[in-house]
Design an enzyme around this catalytic site. Sequence first.
Site, PDB file in Angstrom:
ATOM      1  N   CYS A   1      40.457  43.671  36.879  1.00  0.00           N
ATOM      2  CA  CYS A   1      40.947  43.070  38.124  1.00  0.00           C
ATOM      3  C   CYS A   1      41.831  44.053  38.879  1.00  0.00           C
ATOM      4  O   CYS A   1      43.049  44.013  38.745  1.00  0.00           O
ATOM      5  CB  CYS A   1      41.798  41.838  37.833  1.00  0.00           C
ATOM      6  SG  CYS A   1      40.899  40.469  37.146  1.00  0.00           S
TER       7      CYS A   1
ATOM      8  N   CYS B   1      43.744  46.871  32.089  1.00  0.00           N
ATOM      9  CA  CYS B   1      42.395  46.507  31.648  1.00  0.00           C
ATOM     10  C   CYS B   1      41.323  46.983  32.617  1.00  0.00           C
ATOM     11  O   CYS B   1      40.202  47.266  32.214  1.00  0.00           O
ATOM     12  CB  CYS B   1      42.310  45.014  31.352  1.00  0.00           C
ATOM     13  SG  CYS B   1      41.184  44.083  32.345  1.00  0.00           S
TER      14      CYS B   1
ATOM     15  N   CYS C   1      24.562  42.458  45.785  1.00  0.00           N
ATOM     16  CA  CYS C   1      25.893  42.554  45.180  1.00  0.00           C
ATOM     17  C   CYS C   1      26.476  43.950  45.381  1.00  0.00           C
ATOM     18  O   CYS C   1      27.489  44.293  44.780  1.00  0.00           O
ATOM     19  CB  CYS C   1      25.832  42.205  43.694  1.00  0.00           C
ATOM     20  SG  CYS C   1      24.725  43.253  42.775  1.00  0.00           S
TER      21      CYS C   1
ATOM     22  N   CYS D   1      42.389  36.008  29.670  1.00  0.00           N
ATOM     23  CA  CYS D   1      41.913  36.561  30.930  1.00  0.00           C
ATOM     24  C   CYS D   1      42.054  35.517  32.037  1.00  0.00           C
ATOM     25  O   CYS D   1      41.697  34.358  31.867  1.00  0.00           O
ATOM     26  CB  CYS D   1      40.471  36.987  30.768  1.00  0.00           C
ATOM     27  SG  CYS D   1      39.754  37.516  32.312  1.00  0.00           S
TER      28      CYS D   1
END
Length: 454
Positions: A83, A80, A412, A162
């Site tokens: 992660c 995916c 960030c 998830c």
Amino acid sequence: MASIHVLETITGECLDLSFEGKGVVRDGDRTIFVTGMFPGDKGEVDILYKRNGVFFGRIHKLSELSPDRIKPVCKVCTSCGGCCFQAYRYSAQLAFKKKLVEEQFRKVGHMQIEAFETLGMNNPFNYRNKVQVPFGMDQWHQNIIYGFYKEGTHIIVKNEDCAIEDVRGNKIVKELCNMFTELQIMPYEEKTGEGYIRHALVRTSKHFNEIMLVIVSTKVYFPRKDRLVELIKERLPEVTTVVENINGEKTNIILGEKDKILFGKGYINDTLCGVKFRISAKSFYQTNPIMTEILYKTAMDYANITENDVVFDAYSGIGTIGLIAATKGAKHVTAVENVKEAVEDAIYNAKANNIANYEAVCDDATEYLVKAAKEGKKIDLLFMDPPRKGSTTEFINAVKEIAPNRIVYVSCNPSTLARDCAQFVDKYNVIKIQPVDLFPHTSHVECITLLCRK
Ligand code: SAH
């Protein structure tokens, strides 16, 4: 699905991790970034393609495992792409993030700085308060599916459980998908431009029993919409408001301009550091509420606010940082943000919390600050929390002209943070940097940096 062409298979060892969290393997003078490979892993690597002088690859077969390799919780974490670190021990992730910040300051900012140890989560799972999924058809054009875009593609990888998202959000999108199937409300197909549903977004409140569902559609009118809303009310009573967002453009941007409340208030409330916030569909809100409190507490600690402080909160969103600062005894706080809905939320939030020493302005942060510098405005303390691309040279020059004695920079993206800090160093000292893990199992990290005037 087309099979991926392998250019070559080599044997190598992962020595390091890249900015994006990929394993770095050297083969002669070639560098290969390998998805899912961690320092200490050895084995065969398939080289897939070359971009900007660097090769990208995938694991073919490992012969030796990294001491930090663990069994991932999620079955699809390697495909995916959400992660990249689930198979990497959490303490090693935190150490990587500290090193990453220091490296960016060295490489991009040309500064030798030691960051504090990354602050991490006790339980780094199911932390995300926002579930955001694209809808599409499976490869046989039989079933409506949702999940994640496979890294670098628009192929949807089915993922119904998830591991980092709020379990309530997971359940809602699953049920919503069943309703689309039952009512035959078809997903949008990029190739043909047909279909109606692009994405669904679920925002859950940590402190209140409030959940917002945003359905991103291609057109205001999609079939059986009223029936869909009835079913949502019936089968998902935990959803307190449903907003339709219309995005008819051929674009990668998820939300369109137009919103329509299908039922409920059109926003949810949440609490951070004792202040209650209203959050609308289009407003930015940090996705990890547990770590956001730690982030803002650290920001307030670094700011050390006194009653004489005139405070400015740039890139303020729904007002979070500035409103918390206002409750810490600042003389006055001005906030600037360029999304109209977020500014409306900030103004509402100030009133709802009886905070009078606060104003929020809708403007471009740079334009506003350049004007403020020209007008000779005084600021003692500046908070800045720009998006990933960082701030601008004009903004930084205007700050230097106004010369607040402290700057608390929340970021960030360590790369643009380092770039921007480098532009401050003729007038400011970088005092300390605290990385905070708002995004466990991903390569992202949030940082708070304190700069003080020389
Ligand atoms: N400080 C807030 C929001 C941080 S995210 C919080 O902690 O929640 C960055 C914010 O900057 C977003 O709300 C985004 O809409 C806003 N933004 C992006 N570009 C901007 C610009 N040029 N001028 C003003 N605000 C901007």
